[in-house]
Write a protein that holds these residues in place. Sequence first.
Motif, PDB file in Angstrom:
ATOM      1  N   ASP A 180       0.889  -1.106  -0.001  1.00 18.13           N
ATOM      2  CA  ASP A 180      -0.228   0.160  -0.040  1.00 18.13           C
ATOM      3  C   ASP A 180       0.838   1.224   0.001  1.00 18.13           C
ATOM      4  O   ASP A 180       1.655   1.341   0.978  1.00 18.13           O
ATOM      5  CB  ASP A 180      -1.010  -0.002   1.135  1.00 18.13           C
ATOM      6  N   GLU A 182       0.264   4.368   0.613  1.00 18.26           N
ATOM      7  CA  GLU A 182      -0.146   5.291   1.583  1.00 18.26           C
ATOM      8  C   GLU A 182       0.129   4.741   3.057  1.00 18.26           C
ATOM      9  O   GLU A 182       1.152   5.460   3.594  1.00 18.26           O
ATOM     10  CB  GLU A 182      -1.857   5.307   1.597  1.00 18.26           C
ATOM     11  N   THR A 183      -0.131   3.610   3.200  1.00 14.93           N
ATOM     12  CA  THR A 183       0.253   3.134   4.742  1.00 14.93           C
ATOM     13  C   THR A 183       1.637   2.600   4.813  1.00 14.93           C
ATOM     14  O   THR A 183       2.107   2.593   6.067  1.00 14.93           O
ATOM     15  CB  THR A 183      -0.673   1.839   5.025  1.00 14.93           C
ATOM     16  N   LYS A 185       4.173   4.589   3.383  1.00 15.34           N
ATOM     17  CA  LYS A 185       4.787   5.682   3.132  1.00 15.34           C
ATOM     18  C   LYS A 185       6.034   6.076   3.916  1.00 15.34           C
ATOM     19  O   LYS A 185       7.125   6.206   3.779  1.00 15.34           O
ATOM     20  CB  LYS A 185       3.907   6.875   2.960  1.00 15.34           C
TER      21      LYS A 185
ATOM     22  N   GLU B  39      -9.852   4.906  -4.026  1.00 15.98           N
ATOM     23  CA  GLU B  39      -9.357   5.788  -3.121  1.00 15.98           C
ATOM     24  C   GLU B  39     -10.720   6.590  -2.175  1.00 15.98           C
ATOM     25  O   GLU B  39     -10.230   6.691  -0.947  1.00 15.98           O
ATOM     26  CB  GLU B  39      -8.411   6.830  -3.693  1.00 15.98           C
ATOM     27  N   LYS B  43     -10.717   5.987   1.847  1.00 16.19           N
ATOM     28  CA  LYS B  43     -10.795   7.290   2.748  1.00 16.19           C
ATOM     29  C   LYS B  43     -12.207   7.180   3.697  1.00 16.19           C
ATOM     30  O   LYS B  43     -12.153   7.264   4.865  1.00 16.19           O
ATOM     31  CB  LYS B  43     -10.932   8.382   2.005  1.00 16.19           C
TER      32      LYS B  43
END
Lengths: 232, 598
Positions: A180, A182-183, A185, B39, B43
């Motif tokens: 992932d 995002e997680t 990062k 996405e 969220k």
Amino acid sequence: MSTFVKFIIDGKICLSEEGKQLIEAAKENDIYIPTLCNYPGIPPKGSCRICTVLINNRPATACTTKVTENMDIKTSTPELEDFRKAVIELLFSEGNHFCPSCERSGNCELQALAYRYKIAVSRFPYFFPERSVESWHPKLIKDHNRCILCKRCIRGIKNNDGKTIFAYGRRGQYLEINIDPETSKNISDELAEQAMNICPVGAILVKERGFITPIGKRKYDYNIIGSEIENQ
Amino acid sequence: MGNTINAVIKKYNGDETRLMDILLDIQTELGYISDWTIEQISKALDIPTVEIIQTLSFYHFFHREPKGKYTIYLNDSVVSNFYGKEEVKKVFEEEAGIKFGQVTPDGLIGLFETACIGMSDQEPAALINEQPFPSLTPEKARKIIKMMKEGKSIEDIKGNKYGEGNNSHYLMRSLVNNNIQERGAVIFSDYTPGDAIKKVVKELSSTDIIEEIKKSYLRGRGGAGFPTGLKWEIARKAQGDIKYIFCNADEGEPGTFKDRVILTELPKLVFEGMIIAGYAVGAKYGILYLRNEYRYMREYLEHVLQEMRDDGLLGKFIGGKKGFDFDIRIQCGAGAYVCGEESALIESAEGKRGEPRDRPPFPVESGYLNRPTVVNNVETFCTAVKIILNGAEWYNRMGTKESRGTKVLSVSGDCERPGIYEVEWGFSVNDILRKAGAKTHEVLAVQVGGPSGSCISEKEFNRILAYEDLATGGSLIIIGKKRNLIKDVVLNFQKFFMEESCGSCVPCRVLTVIYKNIIEKIVRGEGRSSDIENLQKWAVFMKNNRCGLGQTATNPTITAIKNFKFIFEESVKNNSENFYSFNENEAVKEYVEIFNKK
Ligand SMILES: Cc1cc2nc3c(=O)[nH]c(=O)nc-3n(C[C@H](O)[C@H](O)[C@H](O)COP(=O)(O)O)c2cc1C
Ligand code: SF4
Ligand code: SF4
Ligand code: FES
Ligand code: FES
């Protein structure tokens, strides 16, 4: 207070705490059961099947089984040993494991198991699949050629917020591990290192950290995998 | 777009365990699930995108790219191929101007293949925008594409020649036929909805019900044959105040379509069975897991549930009894055969990829949301209602010693009367062939119990359908002598298992590919006798897979080799062990191309 139970592994009478994972209970009794997807301390998910044993003559995976009183366990019939060999060979056939050029060589559980089982070549046809190496992540490299899809990274690595970093994508022969963006990062160097170490093969690498242990000092250079348990 | 996504998520209270519904609804609204959509969901639900992709990419009806305003899924099942699928496919491709797996550049039409959609008695069939189009012909295919190009609605394309019975119900309007060829004394006999519930409310305790079911020796109809009374009893005794009843309507075993017909004609009987199970077990919630291929029934089934609520048969105070509360929701799948496996079904209903769980614990101890959960087949629930109404003794008078009562069979393939047969256990395969109008001398083989069952030859046609002999979840595919067994049947089934493996277990994930490849090689005329030996030898490794899919995934090959060895030997007889299918020119083609380019 934990209760102790008596059970039999390959004819040998063993003792351990009731409800203990069979892999661990066997280890306490100096018996090695090969594993790949199992990792001490994280919840088991019997996916590689290599730890299959016979419990009261029925096949079951030792990593997902808890010992109970009077269990009769066989870990090494000729059929089971050949099955384990087959699992290893299937993994070599399925992916691209060019061990001599692999950063994990000598520290790889898959390679070590192949040595333990004296496998020179797979009896199954090789797939030579086209798989990618991902290097977009600032700290990690994900080499899909070597991934054996054991799920150890999925189960064992979470970020600071307790969120998943690795997950499966697709299914069957197209099964893959996704990271992932995002997680993952802001993961710390320690977590990146942990991810690399939790992986049994060289499918997760920390950038600029390859080939750090010289040949001769690597985990399985002189010791057969499992011997640390058997030769106690 | 963002509004749509938020509205859907709100509908499910932002509950991540409802991810399947969220994805299904969003795809219905937006056509496909783009990265941007993922996405937004990520969220809103506060879960990582990889987790959403983990679920999404597992199911073959979810799309991450546009899939066409009209999406055609042509059935690639064995029987569909028997009855001219290739010709239909060709016409679809010619008329749409694209290949299967593609979408027209204008985004109008998408062509895809799919595994058995439960219409083996009316092939070739396709799902178009979730509506079944059975009994296709090249002419019909041509007309369908023409109407799509004219922008006609799905309802217009369907026309109005709806199938019999409830298929014509205004909320279903489906072209599907029931083809009920024989009605038996248990399932397709007289039934008044609510009678069993009334009886239960008036005179039976939960233990009475379980005792009666146990006395009937009812065994699950989903394939494994587990004693139903015992399952309910374990669930009743299991710790926990919240328990669940699941009805397994995933019906994915190729060649099986009886649950579709039961759900079409007797939905109240199914739901009543779930309600009674709830009463017996102490569960207040039921979930019908409906395979995506049957989603066309959903609105109709929702309507039936509402009718039952209005009649006091569902909801609170069922039958007027205080504390007898039970309600049912429908959970749709999204295309994965393995989700028929009970623990995978539960995972899927929790919004995850349909990967079977390790056992123990069994679902009756820890299932949906880790609560005790009973999973039964559609037919099992129906049978239980009739047992409660008529008594175990009545039921025990039918069938054989170990297989009481009747079984609903799905019969398809090379015969005159494909369809549904409810027969007492104990009929032989020959009896069924005769009933279905198959000429025995023209029959090469019968696939009993789908690909995970076995492919038997004439020598075994006198075997009895019963747990003590040929146990079956209820399907017979009749394979005529004009068929090429290895190519038309074995290869199709091995491809099926390869595509449907969840991929978790090493032997299942890898050997299903190897089996398919070797069978394909034999079909190409490049097989050797050692290939046949290996196919037989390696199957033992499948026994140690986690679930029934992997454990039976080489059955199509090994039962066919066992009973039709001569066909396999014939296919490889011209090739010596030194024969290699290696083609030098082919192998160096890319190299030569690059080399000649400069
Ligand atoms: C790969 C696989 C697919 C299955 N598919 C179905 C199915 O479509 N319907 C069904 O009722 N049971 C199916 N089963 C069996 C279920 O796991 C379970 O045993 C059954 O739903 C229990 O209900 P019963 O006791 O009423 O038969 C499947 C099992 C496996 C291993
Ligand atoms: S990346 Fe490593 S730990 Fe993760 S599934 Fe692949 S082999 Fe296992
Ligand atoms: S046997 Fe196959 S389908 Fe079943 S859990 Fe294992 S990999 Fe998945
Ligand atoms: S170690 Fe037990 S299944 Fe992999
Ligand atoms: S040494 Fe085995 S994958 Fe690298």
